[in-house]
Design an enzyme around this catalytic site. Structure first.
Site, PDB file in Angstrom:
ATOM      1  N   LEU A 151      32.579  34.646  48.710  1.00  0.00           N
ATOM      2  CA  LEU A 151      33.671  35.097  47.981  1.00  0.00           C
ATOM      3  C   LEU A 151      34.818  35.634  48.748  1.00  0.00           C
ATOM      4  CD1 LEU A 151      34.585  34.948  44.886  1.00  0.00           C
ATOM      5  CD2 LEU A 151      33.753  37.395  44.731  1.00  0.00           C
ATOM      6  N   ASP A 152      36.002  35.217  48.398  1.00  0.00           N
ATOM      7  CA  ASP A 152      37.143  35.669  49.171  1.00  0.00           C
ATOM      8  C   ASP A 152      37.185  35.817  50.585  1.00  0.00           C
ATOM      9  OD1 ASP A 152      38.174  35.828  46.595  1.00  0.00           O
ATOM     10  OD2 ASP A 152      37.843  37.954  46.318  1.00  0.00           O
TER      11      ASP A 152
END
Lengths: 279, 279, 279, 279
Positions: free
Chosen positions: D222-223
């Protein structure tokens, strides 16, 4: 004059009344309250007066009586025509150190520079060429206590604040406390952050598009103190890790010189872990 | 409250004393003097009070007595909870108009929008979709007097300021005077300037690297009024003239929306041909 | 290698084939055509080869035969490991000059600096401290021909380009022609433009919010030559005219150093009155 | 056409020869090699041809034979006149979604938008007002598998890439894999990073001076996927946490729209965990 404390009705009026009584002409006044209903209050007032050195003690007495006690506020008064004394700590990387010395010589930084301290001897000649004393204090090995003791001997009574111009040594909490003056640091910053060694290589690997720098006051939590100023520059995939470092060095010296200027002009007020900057 | 006039010792104190007497809590105070020795003085003070609409007339009376007359200062008092009424003038280019309407609907602009006026009917449906009245006032031909008379009928008593959102018609001095409210304009800006028609083609020909926009108050000297805000974006040789126009449109709407916001919050003070912006 | 001329199908292929024949490894290739249908074509190719000095003449012969004649293109070939020789002209303002000398010493500018020429003697010692020859050529009075003749004697055969680092003298068309090398100038830039003397005072009067700088090649039309690079910094009403000048000086030196770097790396191609910059 | 793989002498020539053989006119060519000595090679070539749809398969056959096999390179060919199909995922925050829809309607984004998917029904009417299908797929509770299955049914065969316009749900690795198309995300970014919930409050607490946004491709981490574009805006101590969010929203939509534009024009090449952006 800096005034800060809990916000209450009438503060601005009480402060202004003291200055008016002494015929001080208010040159600029910045005021900020972080919450209209009972937050913290900050005010920076620059005023001019003919016999400032003589009158300052009287103003202080009045402020004690009219402002400090009734409103439970802290204040500081300073004659801006007396420059702050700034020590610079440096290591091998010279871009921030030289930018400060250069701006100082051009009259852009209202400070005096009684000393540059470095853990490397390389910059001695260059610094002394600016007419500034250079002290080489080696600090190899894990035990920094001897070096820090030497630093304290040099600083004690001689400086009003310290700037770490890419000084790559960690300062102990004890040193920060004993130094007893504000310490400003500059470090590179990335979006997102890259923890640990080799941040430019990691930034290159992730393909960041911006390279930044942050100037902040030093606290015991390394790189976590109140931020004074930040900026970024744009980079691309075609920039090598060396290019990123060079662009990073450019933004570091620009950001550090702004932070030093604002600190020297008493434009920065610390509050908790952040700053109010009346830039 | 905006206070402005010739700087003299004691102004800040006198103003603050009036507010303190009415138990007003000062939320923010910005002050600027363009010359410590007898220049012009500007102060913006935001304060909160429980029964503001009731107390405002009393504060005004006090300010007349304690500030206006003794110090020869002008002041304006305004209840920020009452939004200013903004008319928008537009032509065919819709990017600035739509940006304003959109930000307004998102609650980002503290204004009411009683009308949009355009010399083209194209945007009628879109504007009305925002719940805002749209008036089509054609203005073909060299004689604008009929159109301007219609504009004045629509505006009179209904608006506090006018925004020209890429309204491509020149306003007569008579219109500006009779409208009697501030008028904000946005126009493209280049380094260096390109005079006359087709500025984007000329900018492309010269190979400029920055495209900008300027928001300013309208005066009789077209595009020469006091500047409120400016900004630029970076372009390259690979951008076509169409790309430059698109990038220019982006920066125009960003700059205009900031200028409108600051005007709506009374953060902009006009002085001669420039502005003091307490942003 | 820079290739430029009228765009035609097959150019890229023809150029690449020549390089492939000589086993050149293409390090970077930038290409730009200002109109897909028969516009102008520009290509910058950086390649590496083991015996470059020996092989360059052969590559040139091949390019003449395979590219220049059949496609009516111009090309230039240069060994990037041989730095360009840069002369710097300066007057009293030293910020641009010192920034160039300093970056050069730090290894950031791939040029050699055989001379600094100034119409004021003030900077002699400082410049020579960098190990760079300094020549003082006074140029008082309206007749610059003696000074320009001296300039040409100094430059002839010794430099590949000239940088005007805030050199406040106008160059004659005859000088520009006889110098026979590219000349780069830096000057302040404003949105909008302020013509004539005292631009900072006029910018202050109009209340500009951005201060900029433009680096460009010098042509006979003063300050109207092809733009290489531009940038701006933000200012406010609280900046004095002196502050504007200081911020302007900062952006001038940043812009000039980028323009010089790109020129030194052959990243800038002139075309008509604009440039293609493969930054 | 995108070509990428290990760098070797002769690649550019071989590619250009294929295009020349088919009389393709090269409109633009960007090339990048991350290491002159045997690094990775990336090339984006835009060319025009009269009967492109007919000739593309032939060019592909030639590229297979002349480029792919002898040089072990991958290539993709695409007709830029056929817009990519973009699905937008949104939640309650509408600033990024509306900015994309609005730019699309203005002709600034060369994509088609076959669907908007949201876990909230709020934006249905607004989206359909743009003539774009809206699908409400609730995804409450920890188990997202039903929602993701519905997403996959909607997307399958209908879209070329997905944009998460402040879609506040985490996507499973299985979803990312089965979707089989690039997914672009936008998220706020700070210097330094603030981990966990309430980043704007933490940024306010630390007194940051810049608020940023990062657009990146979504990976299982994520991210942490390859960054496409980033930007920042300046804030001050006087901005409230709500101001920071509003400024953040502005920079988010600007950054996301640039990332979408560049992706739609095939200007972004993924390589490892970073991107090459020929902007």
């Amino acid at each position: 004059m800096i005034v800060q404390g809990a916000d209450r009705t009438g503060i601005v009026s009480a402060v202004a009344a003291v200055l008016a009584r002494h015929q001080a002409n208010i040159v600029s006044l910045d005021q900020y309250s972080d919450d209209p209903l009972g937050g913290a209050f900050f005010q920076r007032t620059v005023f001019s007066l003919d016999n400032l050195p003589l009158v300052l003690p009287e103003i202080a007495r009045d402020l004690d009586k009219q402002v400090k006690r009734p409103y439970a506020l802290d204040y500081t008064l300073r004659d801006l025509s007396v420059p702050l004394r700034m020590a610079v700590f440096a290591s091998k990387a010279d871009h921030c150190l030289l930018d400060l010395l250069w701006r100082h010589r051009r009259g852009e930084l209202p400070v005096s520079i009684p000393m540059v301290i470095s853990n490397h001897p390389d910059m001695a000649e260059e610094v002394r060429g600016f007419g500034i004393p250079f002290f080489h204090v080696p600090s190899a090995g894990p035990d920094k206590s001897a070096a820090e003791a030497e630093h304290l001997r040099l600083l004690k009574g001689n400086v009003d604040f310290v700037v770490l111009a890419r000084y790559m040594q960690i300062l102990s909490g004890s040193f920060i406390e004993q130094a007893g003056v504000p310490i400003i640091n500059i470090h590179h910053s990335f979006l997102p952050a890259f923890i640990g060694a080799g941040p430019y290589a990691k930034a290159k690997e992730r393909g960041v598009k911006l390279i930044g720098a942050t100037a902040h006051y030093v606290t015991e939590d390394l790189d976590e103190g109140p931020i004074i100023e930040q900026d970024v520059v744009r980079v691309t995939h075609a920039d090598t890790a060396a290019d990123l470092m060079r662009r990073g060095a450019d933004v570091e010296r620009a950001v550090l010189s702004r932070a030093v200027l604002w600190h020297a002009e008493d434009r920065v007020i610390r509050s908790g872990n952040h700053t109010i900057v009346f830039a």
